[in-house]
Design a protein around this motif. Structure first.
Motif, PDB file in Angstrom:
ATOM      1  N   ALA A 140      37.203  37.125  25.700  1.00 52.62           N
ATOM      2  CA  ALA A 140      37.930  36.916  24.922  1.00 52.62           C
ATOM      3  C   ALA A 140      38.665  37.585  23.861  1.00 52.62           C
ATOM      4  N   LYS A 141      37.571  38.351  22.877  1.00 52.73           N
ATOM      5  CA  LYS A 141      37.585  38.833  21.894  1.00 52.73           C
ATOM      6  C   LYS A 141      38.117  40.386  21.963  1.00 52.73           C
ATOM      7  N   PHE A 142      37.734  40.802  22.878  1.00 54.69           N
ATOM      8  CA  PHE A 142      37.159  42.043  23.328  1.00 54.69           C
ATOM      9  C   PHE A 142      38.856  42.363  23.490  1.00 54.69           C
ATOM     10  N   ALA A 143      39.309  41.753  24.472  1.00 55.48           N
ATOM     11  CA  ALA A 143      40.598  41.200  25.146  1.00 55.48           C
ATOM     12  C   ALA A 143      41.275  41.424  24.200  1.00 55.48           C
ATOM     13  N   ALA A 144      41.988  40.549  23.444  1.00 53.80           N
ATOM     14  CA  ALA A 144      43.031  40.351  22.236  1.00 53.80           C
ATOM     15  C   ALA A 144      42.498  41.570  21.560  1.00 53.80           C
ATOM     16  N   ASN A 145      41.749  41.890  20.996  1.00 49.93           N
ATOM     17  CA  ASN A 145      41.930  42.879  20.462  1.00 49.93           C
ATOM     18  C   ASN A 145      42.682  44.485  20.704  1.00 49.93           C
TER      19      ASN A 145
END
Length: 201
Positions: A140-145
């Motif tokens: 989720a964090k990578f997708a947001a970045n």
């Protein structure tokens, strides 16, 4: 004999105290050595990607990750020194430009982002690893970045800026820094709207 016996007691105490101090000092040195030599991750490959097995607890990992710099990183500093040596002048992390680019070169109406391969997910790069713990959180964090990077790039292009993205892997070694800066220099002096510069895969 009485004098010798009386003198032997403080001598024995002194010897024991000295031994305790030596043991304590040795323990302190071992702890310091362990602290600075223990690897952060143990890496192993599966069929699809390079993953990292975490060897610290979640609280420690969170504290370590929060301490990672978002600007003025080593790759960014290396790029800035090399560009400056070639006569280019720039602004740093301008708040009036969308996304606060790492470098802003108004003369060329260009901005430069220095992206960490891990955090911004450099596709196909050996440094784009994935932690094996809490995979849903990290995905989720990578997708947001990635989504934020895409939005910022679109906003900049629509505002008339030219956008360069240089990946961390292209700035890890001096010879690669020179190659990356030469490529960036040609782009700055040209007319293309975008460029992406990566290093070893």
């Amino acid at each position: 004999m009485a004098v010798l016996d009386q003198g032997s007691k403080p001598f024995a105490k002194s010897a024991r105290a000295g031994k305790q101090i030596d043991n304590a000092e040795s323990g302190r040195q071992i702890r310091l050595l362990t602290k600075f030599t223990q690897p952060v991750y143990t890496r192993f490959k599966d069929k699809n990607q390079d993953t990292m097995a975490d060897i610290v607890d979640e609280l420690t990992r969170s504290r370590m990750m929060s301490g990672i710099r978002g600007k003025n990183t080593k790759p960014e500093l290396a790029l800035r020194r090399a560009l400056h040596a070639r006569g280019f002048r720039f602004r740093l992390h301008s708040s009036v430009v969308p996304g606060r680019p790492d470098l802003v070169l108004p003369k060329y109406h260009a901005v430069v982002f220095v992206h960490g391969c891990f955090w911004h997910r450099h596709e196909g790069c050996r440094y784009t690893t994935s932690p094996s713990t809490r995979p849903e959180f990290w995905q989720a964090k990578f997708a947001a970045n990635i989504a934020r990077d895409s939005t910022v790039r679109r906003d900049l292009l629509e505002a008339g800026w030219r956008v360069a993205t240089i990946w961390e892997c292209a700035l890890r070694k001096p010879e690669r820094v020179s190659e990356a800066v030469s490529t960036l220099q040609k782009w700055l002096l040209g007319s293309e709207d975008e460029i992406e510069i990566g290093g070893e895969a």
